[in-house]
Motif scaffolding. Structure first.
Motif, PDB file in Angstrom:
ATOM      1  N   TYR A   1       6.082   2.711 -13.466  1.00 40.46           N
ATOM      2  CA  TYR A   1       5.637   3.052 -12.115  1.00 40.46           C
ATOM      3  C   TYR A   1       4.111   3.010 -12.010  1.00 40.46           C
ATOM      4  N   LEU A   2       3.454   3.615 -12.991  1.00 41.96           N
ATOM      5  CA  LEU A   2       1.994   3.672 -12.939  1.00 41.96           C
ATOM      6  C   LEU A   2       1.363   2.299 -13.127  1.00 41.96           C
TER       7      LEU A   2
ATOM      8  N   LYS B   1      -0.697   0.507 -10.124  1.00 48.79           N
ATOM      9  CA  LYS B   1      -2.089   0.111 -10.303  1.00 48.79           C
ATOM     10  C   LYS B   1      -2.266  -1.379 -10.063  1.00 48.79           C
ATOM     11  N   LYS B   2      -1.294  -2.182 -10.507  1.00 44.00           N
ATOM     12  CA  LYS B   2      -1.406  -3.620 -10.272  1.00 44.00           C
ATOM     13  C   LYS B   2      -1.393  -3.931  -8.780  1.00 44.00           C
ATOM     14  N   MET B   3      -0.562  -3.221  -8.021  1.00 49.15           N
ATOM     15  CA  MET B   3      -0.552  -3.405  -6.564  1.00 49.15           C
ATOM     16  C   MET B   3      -1.914  -3.083  -5.969  1.00 49.15           C
ATOM     17  N   ILE B   4      -2.498  -1.966  -6.414  1.00 47.47           N
ATOM     18  CA  ILE B   4      -3.788  -1.542  -5.882  1.00 47.47           C
ATOM     19  C   ILE B   4      -4.889  -2.532  -6.265  1.00 47.47           C
ATOM     20  N   VAL B   5      -4.854  -3.012  -7.507  1.00 47.75           N
ATOM     21  CA  VAL B   5      -5.838  -4.005  -7.952  1.00 47.75           C
ATOM     22  C   VAL B   5      -5.688  -5.291  -7.150  1.00 47.75           C
ATOM     23  N   SER B   6      -4.436  -5.722  -6.926  1.00 51.14           N
ATOM     24  CA  SER B   6      -4.203  -6.941  -6.148  1.00 51.14           C
ATOM     25  C   SER B   6      -4.727  -6.792  -4.725  1.00 51.14           C
ATOM     26  N   LEU B   7      -4.427  -5.665  -4.099  1.00 56.40           N
ATOM     27  CA  LEU B   7      -4.913  -5.425  -2.736  1.00 56.40           C
ATOM     28  C   LEU B   7      -6.436  -5.439  -2.701  1.00 56.40           C
ATOM     29  N   SER B   8      -7.043  -4.875  -3.728  1.00 58.84           N
ATOM     30  CA  SER B   8      -8.503  -4.795  -3.778  1.00 58.84           C
ATOM     31  C   SER B   8      -9.149  -6.148  -4.042  1.00 58.84           C
ATOM     32  N   ASP B   9      -8.533  -6.942  -4.899  1.00 55.32           N
ATOM     33  CA  ASP B   9      -9.136  -8.217  -5.296  1.00 55.32           C
ATOM     34  C   ASP B   9      -8.857  -9.359  -4.329  1.00 55.32           C
TER      35      ASP B   9
ATOM     36  N   THR C   1       8.585  12.036 -12.974  1.00 55.91           N
ATOM     37  CA  THR C   1       9.429  11.234 -13.850  1.00 55.91           C
ATOM     38  C   THR C   1       9.240  11.633 -15.303  1.00 55.91           C
ATOM     39  N   LYS C   2      10.327  12.087 -15.932  1.00 56.95           N
ATOM     40  CA  LYS C   2      10.255  12.534 -17.326  1.00 56.95           C
ATOM     41  C   LYS C   2      10.408  11.374 -18.306  1.00 56.95           C
ATOM     42  N   ASP C   3      11.143  10.346 -17.922  1.00 55.69           N
ATOM     43  CA  ASP C   3      11.317   9.179 -18.777  1.00 55.69           C
ATOM     44  C   ASP C   3       9.961   8.490 -18.957  1.00 55.69           C
ATOM     45  N   LYS C   4       9.444   8.459 -20.177  1.00 65.36           N
ATOM     46  CA  LYS C   4       8.094   7.941 -20.419  1.00 65.36           C
ATOM     47  C   LYS C   4       7.974   6.462 -20.084  1.00 65.36           C
ATOM     48  N   ASN C   5       9.023   5.687 -20.387  1.00 62.23           N
ATOM     49  CA  ASN C   5       8.971   4.256 -20.096  1.00 62.23           C
ATOM     50  C   ASN C   5       8.958   3.992 -18.590  1.00 62.23           C
ATOM     51  N   LEU C   6       9.791   4.752 -17.860  1.00 71.52           N
ATOM     52  CA  LEU C   6       9.844   4.589 -16.411  1.00 71.52           C
ATOM     53  C   LEU C   6       8.549   5.055 -15.772  1.00 71.52           C
ATOM     54  N   LYS C   7       8.026   6.163 -16.258  1.00 65.99           N
ATOM     55  CA  LYS C   7       6.750   6.677 -15.754  1.00 65.99           C
ATOM     56  C   LYS C   7       5.654   5.640 -15.948  1.00 65.99           C
ATOM     57  N   SER C   8       5.628   5.033 -17.134  1.00 65.29           N
ATOM     58  CA  SER C   8       4.627   4.004 -17.432  1.00 65.29           C
ATOM     59  C   SER C   8       4.792   2.792 -16.522  1.00 65.29           C
TER      60      SER C   8
ATOM     61  N   ALA D   1       0.826  -1.204   0.000  1.00 62.32           N
ATOM     62  CA  ALA D   1       0.000   0.000   0.000  1.00 62.32           C
ATOM     63  C   ALA D   1       0.861   1.256   0.000  1.00 62.32           C
ATOM     64  N   ILE D   2       1.906   1.268   0.818  1.00 63.60           N
ATOM     65  CA  ILE D   2       2.812   2.428   0.893  1.00 63.60           C
ATOM     66  C   ILE D   2       3.504   2.654  -0.441  1.00 63.60           C
ATOM     67  N   VAL D   3       4.042   1.576  -1.018  1.00 62.69           N
ATOM     68  CA  VAL D   3       4.774   1.700  -2.280  1.00 62.69           C
ATOM     69  C   VAL D   3       3.838   2.095  -3.416  1.00 62.69           C
ATOM     70  N   SER D   4       2.638   1.537  -3.448  1.00 66.07           N
ATOM     71  CA  SER D   4       1.708   1.883  -4.527  1.00 66.07           C
ATOM     72  C   SER D   4       1.399   3.376  -4.510  1.00 66.07           C
ATOM     73  N   SER D   5       1.201   3.923  -3.336  1.00 63.17           N
ATOM     74  CA  SER D   5       0.943   5.355  -3.213  1.00 63.17           C
ATOM     75  C   SER D   5       2.170   6.167  -3.605  1.00 63.17           C
ATOM     76  N   ALA D   6       3.340   5.724  -3.141  1.00 63.90           N
ATOM     77  CA  ALA D   6       4.581   6.448  -3.436  1.00 63.90           C
ATOM     78  C   ALA D   6       4.888   6.461  -4.930  1.00 63.90           C
ATOM     79  N   LEU D   7       4.661   5.335  -5.611  1.00 66.08           N
ATOM     80  CA  LEU D   7       4.974   5.257  -7.038  1.00 66.08           C
ATOM     81  C   LEU D   7       4.094   6.183  -7.866  1.00 66.08           C
ATOM     82  N   ILE D   8       2.858   6.381  -7.428  1.00 72.66           N
ATOM     83  CA  ILE D   8       2.003   7.320  -8.148  1.00 72.66           C
ATOM     84  C   ILE D   8       2.608   8.718  -8.084  1.00 72.66           C
ATOM     85  N   GLU D   9       3.050   9.124  -6.889  1.00 71.81           N
ATOM     86  CA  GLU D   9       3.668  10.443  -6.792  1.00 71.81           C
ATOM     87  C   GLU D   9       5.003  10.484  -7.526  1.00 71.81           C
ATOM     88  N   LEU D  10       5.819   9.445  -7.379  1.00 70.47           N
ATOM     89  CA  LEU D  10       7.117   9.423  -8.043  1.00 70.47           C
ATOM     90  C   LEU D  10       6.950   9.499  -9.565  1.00 70.47           C
TER      91      LEU D  10
END
Length: 392
Positions: A332-333, A337-345, A323-330, A310-319
């Motif tokens: 992280y997001l 999201k996969k972490m959040i979906v896993s926690l939810s499901d 992030t200017k690197d499009k691949n890295l930004k993608s 939960a902590i990392v999923s929130s942090a990665l959204i802000e990070l």
């Protein structure tokens, strides 16, 4: 590896990827927020009217363990309530959030007993002030920032974490990075400007001393009180002095991302990327929810830690937002999201108890809060949902 086995593995990977893609595409943040509202409503009904708040639900139980305002986790429950008010606009949640936040008021006018004042006051009154601009909340925040600053040792360059402890010397834990946000905020909102310098110095000293060459974090660093020299790095809540305790690395990723936000100094952003990289590279679980320690000896039979995810999923959204690197930004997001979906499901408490999540681990070496529901897992899960919603 024979051809048949390769085909089997490839097929499993494809099926798993399709399954996740389907879940991800159908994921509805509003539904998860409705779930959190329902769970918190059930919790409100069982809280005793004695100034305490819910901390954790043991594995196999439906009953919350309650703590008073002095407990280090006391700010997470009112913080959750403020997030629910933000999510819904329902005045019911504002009223409850105000009530439980005010239980923490004594912390702003008493001597600091440890570093956790940021967790306690900024998660409660900080969120409250952000949403309501109540001047009483601001006053409590500013007073508490001054109180936290009394634990700063200029010879060492960090805030003392545990004044009364068994380790000796000046000790600083990685969790302390999270409490710097209180100091940054206060310095920019009417508090002493020196609070900013204390927060920056703590972050710089931690960056220099708290990490191994591969950017994994120690839990605890012992410094000499007088010389400021680093004596040793150890663990308190991880598996060993040389292991990567999952929640500790999560605190570090979140903390240094926040420090970059507050300072705009690129060295902190670069460091946050390094910390996130080693975490993601070492993460082997399909659902991206880690074991409580990445080096625990009995994986895959070790407990997971939903709080770290939960902590990392929130942090990665802000990070990702920095992030200017499009691949890295993608990346992280997508992984956030996969972490959040896993926690939810797979990790929601639902009818088992009235918390949001199951399978968090607090202090396994001490046999405390293992594979249970814990309020800080719920807090950062809700924060991650709201951050993801704002992206959309």
């Amino acid at each position: 590896m024979n051809t048949r086995f390769k085909i089997m593995i490839s097929t499993l990977f494809i099926v798993t990827s399709i399954s996740y893609a389907q879940k991800s595409n159908s994921f509805d943040i509003k539904n998860e927020l409705v779930y959190c509202v329902a769970q918190a409503s059930k919790t409100l009904k069982v809280i005793p009217d004695d100034g305490t708040s819910p901390r954790s639900v043991p594995n196999g139980s439906k009953e919350w363990k309650f703590v008073n305002y002095k407990d280090w986790t006391s700010g997470f429950w009112p913080g959750e309530l403020w997030y629910l008010y933000e999510a819904t606009g329902d005045k019911k949640w504002e009223k409850e959030a105000d009530k439980f936040s005010r239980f923490l008021t004594p912390l702003s006018v008493t001597k600091a007993s440890d570093h956790d004042l940021g967790f306690q006051i900024f998660n409660s009154f900080g969120n409250g002030y952000r949403l309501t601009k109540n001047k009483e909340y601001k006053n409590s925040i500013l007073k508490t920032a001054d109180t936290l600053a009394t634990l700063f040792n200029p010879k060492v360059g960090t805030i003392l974490s545990w004044p009364n402890n068994k380790y000796g010397g000046h000790n600083t834990i990685i969790d302390n990075m999270m409490n710097l946000e209180l100091l940054f905020w206060a310095s920019k909102n009417g508090g002493n400007k020196k609070l900013y310098n204390i927060a920056v110095k703590h972050a710089e000293t931690t960056m220099q001393n708290h990490f191994r060459p591969d950017f994994t974090s120690y839990h605890l660093i012992i410094y000499d009180n007088e010389t400021g020299k680093k004596i040793k790095g150890i663990t308190a809540q991880g598996y060993s002095d040389d292991s990567m305790w999952a929640r500790g690395q999560a605190w570090a990723i979140y903390g240094f991302t926040m420090v970059y936000r507050e300072t705009k100094n690129p060295k902190f952003l670069d460091f946050a990327h390094q910390l996130a990289r080693v975490y993601l590279n070492k993460l082997t679980t399909e659902d991206l929810v880690p074991y409580w320690d990445f080096n625990a000896p009995d994986i895959p039979n070790e407990p997971r830690d939903a709080s770290a995810a939960a902590i990392v999923s929130s942090a990665l959204i802000e990070l990702s937002s920095f992030t200017k690197d499009k691949n890295l930004k993608s990346e992280y997001l997508t992984k956030s999201k996969k972490m959040i979906v896993s926690l939810s499901d797979y990790y929601q408490s639902r009818d088992i108890n009235s918390a949001f999540l199951l399978h968090a681990t607090g202090h396994k070496p001490a046999g405390s809060e293992i594979d249970c529901s814990i309020n800080y897992a719920d807090y950062y899960y809700l924060e991650a949902l709201l951050r993801l919603q704002k992206l959309k």
